[in-house]
Structure formats: C-alpha cells, structure tokens
Design an enzyme around this catalytic site. Structure first.
Site, PDB file in Angstrom:
ATOM      1  N   HIS A   1       0.817  -1.217   0.000  1.00 37.70           N
ATOM      2  CA  HIS A   1       0.000   0.000   0.000  1.00 37.70           C
ATOM      3  C   HIS A   1       0.855   1.273   0.000  1.00 37.70           C
ATOM      4  O   HIS A   1       0.343   2.353  -0.300  1.00 37.70           O
ATOM      5  CB  HIS A   1      -0.976  -0.004   1.186  1.00 37.70           C
TER       6      HIS A   1
ATOM      7  N   ASP B   1       0.105  -7.617   1.512  1.00 40.15           N
ATOM      8  CA  ASP B   1       0.510  -6.203   1.602  1.00 40.15           C
ATOM      9  C   ASP B   1       2.031  -6.063   1.612  1.00 40.15           C
ATOM     10  O   ASP B   1       2.598  -5.318   2.402  1.00 40.15           O
ATOM     11  CB  ASP B   1      -0.084  -5.548   2.849  1.00 40.15           C
TER      12      ASP B   1
ATOM     13  N   ASN C   1       5.379   4.839   9.091  1.00 36.88           N
ATOM     14  CA  ASN C   1       6.131   3.677   9.583  1.00 36.88           C
ATOM     15  C   ASN C   1       5.861   2.424   8.753  1.00 36.88           C
ATOM     16  O   ASN C   1       6.601   1.437   8.853  1.00 36.88           O
ATOM     17  CB  ASN C   1       5.784   3.373  11.040  1.00 36.88           C
ATOM     18  N   SER C   2       4.794   2.448   7.952  1.00 35.31           N
ATOM     19  CA  SER C   2       4.429   1.267   7.171  1.00 35.31           C
ATOM     20  C   SER C   2       5.592   0.818   6.296  1.00 35.31           C
ATOM     21  O   SER C   2       6.194   1.620   5.581  1.00 35.31           O
ATOM     22  CB  SER C   2       3.224   1.584   6.282  1.00 35.31           C
TER      23      SER C   2
ATOM     24  N   LEU D   1      -7.889 -20.358  -9.007  1.00 38.00           N
ATOM     25  CA  LEU D   1      -9.063 -21.169  -9.316  1.00 38.00           C
ATOM     26  C   LEU D   1      -9.756 -20.698 -10.592  1.00 38.00           C
ATOM     27  O   LEU D   1     -10.199 -21.513 -11.384  1.00 38.00           O
ATOM     28  CB  LEU D   1     -10.032 -21.157  -8.134  1.00 38.00           C
TER      29      LEU D   1
END
Length: 378
Positions: A119, A149, A225-226, A285
C-alpha cells in the site's frame, strides 16, 4: 618630702610597672610560639585527628551500551524512506496535481532489494528511496503480493547495510521489540520500543479476505512507519510493520498501542520468490465470486450462511476443468471450511499451486464434492 614629689614618684612607679608587664607578656608569647614551632616540626603527630581536606571528584566517560542500542546500530543503516509519486487523474476541471506518498522500507540484499508494504507504493509511477545517510536513489518495483501487503523494490547504487531475517515463529508475548521507520515521511529512522502483545492475530481488510497470523505490538507505529522493520534484540527482522488500529467499527472509542506487523517468515517466503521468479505464486481457481454471510443468506433464502457464490467461471480455468459452474456456492476447500473466521480467499491461499484439492459446493441445494487441480496466479 613634699606631697607633690610623692605623687610624681608614685605615678612613675606605676608607669614602670606597666611597661615591665607589657614587655614580659611579649617575651612570654614569643617563647611559647618558638616552642610550639619546634614541636610542630617534629615527625611525631600531636593529635590523632587530622584536619579534613576538600574532596576531589574523579570523572570518567563511560560508553553506555544496551541490547536495544546495539540492535538499533545494527539495523538502522539498512532502513530507508520510500517516496512515490501517484499521477494526477483527469477531472472535469482538468488534470489533478500529482500526489506524493511515503513510507518506510528495509534493505534485504546487497544488490539493493528492499521490502516494503504494497500500500506504500500502490498506484505510484516513480519511486525513490532515501538511505540512512540522506542519499536519494531511484528504485523500481519488481512485484508485489497484494494479499500480504508486501512489495519488493530494487534500488540503484551501493547499499549502506543489509538487514537479516529472524525466526518469527519463535516470538513470545512480552518479548521486547523495536520499530524503526519514518513517521509522517519526515522523521527519518525514528526508533520506538515496545513488546510483542500477541501473535497469530487476524484482521479483516474489508476487501473479501483477512490478513492472518499478524504480530501485535505496542511499539509506537505511525503513518509513514508502514513497511519499516520490527526488530528483536538480536538486531534481526521479525516483522514488517503494516497497520495500526485506532478504534473499532461503529464506535467512538480510541485505542492506543495497537500496531500490527507481517511475520518475518511470511515476508522472507514472499520476497525470496519475487526476487528469484519475479512474482509470488498463489493458488488460482479462475472464478469471480460474491461472499455470503447470514444477512445475505436470509435475504436470498440461501441454504448456507457462509460461503462464496460463483458469479462467473473463466473458460479453461482450473474451476472450469474441475466442473465448477456459475451459481454454485463454495463452502469448503480441502479441509478448510469457509466461515465467519475464514473467507474464501483465505481458504484458497492456504493451499499450494498445483495441488489437487476437494472443493465442496452447494448446487441447487444439494452438496457435491469436486476434485480440482489448482493453477498458479502471478
């Protein structure tokens, strides 16, 4: 002798007596002082007590090191700030300005591979990273895994340091951990300290799947901080910080100290595949689907409360070859039942590409079991 002469003689006698006494006192004092000086020059002390002297304070410079500071010194040079540009979209009034976004990342190879959150770089056209020494270098997105993520970048130039992975399976609640990153994109290499609050947490993303096996920590994690590392006291990456929770849905209660990180074992598995293959393989699938919950089930009078309603099947896909049809309701994949805690995607992603699994479906209110060989998604 006359009276006058007698007075004069008496006065002179008194004066002479005073003078004699004065000089006698001086002579006696000098004698005592002389004797005292002689005694003080002797090597034998007169008294057992000594006159106290002023204390002398000695100062020394001590290099204070702790496990925390040593871990930070080890990992911090490998932590980077990730900056991306999202192109402005065309609007009725013309093209909107470009948007700059930022987060954190950590160098995991001397060739310049950097892991961060998906993100952080989602939708960006240009990416560069700011190294710990302030140098800016261009970076390219190799690939990403949306569901975990995670994204892997490749930066140009020489890397100042490389961080190493630890074993996230060995983490225990109460263990001290360190978060390093760039909150708000400005405060580069900020260090916060906390503990492992829990492991194995599951959070619903609101996108049809949940993020599983997350690490919960109370180390302060803020916007920016991500993508930064969560580090143990050995200076090893045990997680990649990904999100914070401020409060529950539909409540005004504000929570603090609820940060979550992706376990390092998951990060290492995905990043190594992206580096070597160019992508991370997940089971495929080949359907489009709509999640079923008790509310939807009651509204449409469906036979199950939880499942995945098949809205279309891609021709030639594993689902098509396995006999799955539009209108089927998938309720179980392999040994994993779809329920309130486990979505269709989580049940699917628990399998391996190429595996032949039994998929349980409802078709016209009857249960069928189909054997399907899963494909590989890129």
């Amino acid at each position: 002798m006359s009276l006058r002469k007698g007075l004069v003689i008496g006065i002179l006698a008194v004066v002479l007596s005073c003078i004699s006494a004065f000089f006698g006192a001086i002579g006696g004092g000098l004698f005592v002082l002389n004797q005292t000086s002689k005694n003080n020059s002797s090597t034998e002390p007169i008294l057992d007590t000594q006159i106290p002297t002023a204390s002398i304070l000695n100062f020394s410079q001590t290099d204070i090191q702790t496990s925390i500071t040593q871990a930070v010194e080890k990992v911090s040079p490998a932590v980077v700030t990730v900056v991306g540009t999202i192109p402005g979209q065309m609007t009725f009034f013309g093209k909107a300005p470009d948007e700059t976004v930022s987060g954190s990342g950590v160098i995991i190879s001397k060739e310049g591979h950097i892991v961060t959150n998906y993100h952080v770089v989602e939708g960006t056209s240009d990416i560069y990273v700011i190294l710990s020494n302030g140098e800016q270098v261009k970076a390219n997105l190799i690939n990403a895994d949306i569901y975990a993520d995670l994204a892997v970048l490749k930066a140009e130039g020489q890397m100042p340091a490389v961080a190493i992975f630890g074993d996230s399976d060995r983490l225990n609640p109460g263990e001290t951990v360190i978060a390093i990153g760039s909150p708000l994109g400005e405060f580069r290499n900020t260090v916060t300290v906390g503990v492992i609050s829990a492991t194995g947490r599951v959070l619903d993303t609101g996108k049809g799947y949940a993020m599983e096996d997350l690490i919960q920590t109370d180390a302060a994690i803020n916007q920016g901080n991500s993508g930064g590392p969560l580090v143990n006291l050995n200076g090893e990456i045990v997680g990649i910080n990904t999100l914070i929770v401020r409060g529950g849905m539909g409540t005004t209660t504000v929570a603090e100290g609820l940060g979550f990180a992706i376990p390092s074992n998951t990060v290492r598995l995905i990043s190594e595949q992206i580096i070597t293959r160019g992508y991370f393989a997940r089971p495929y699938l080949g359907i489009t689907w709509q999640g079923i919950n008790p509310t939807i089930a009651r509204r449409y009078q469906l036979p199950v409360e939880w499942g995945a309603y098949v809205t279309s099947v891609e021709p030639g896909s594993p689902a098509d070859r396995g006999g799955i049809k539009r209108g089927d309701i998938i309720v179980q994949i392999g040994d994993l039942e779809i329920n309130q805690q486990r979505s269709y995607l989580n049940a699917l992603f628990a399998q391996q590409p190429g595996d032949t699994v039994t998929i349980k479906i409802y078709r016209q209110r009857k249960i069928f079991e189909l054997n399907v060989t899963l494909g590989t998604s890129r």
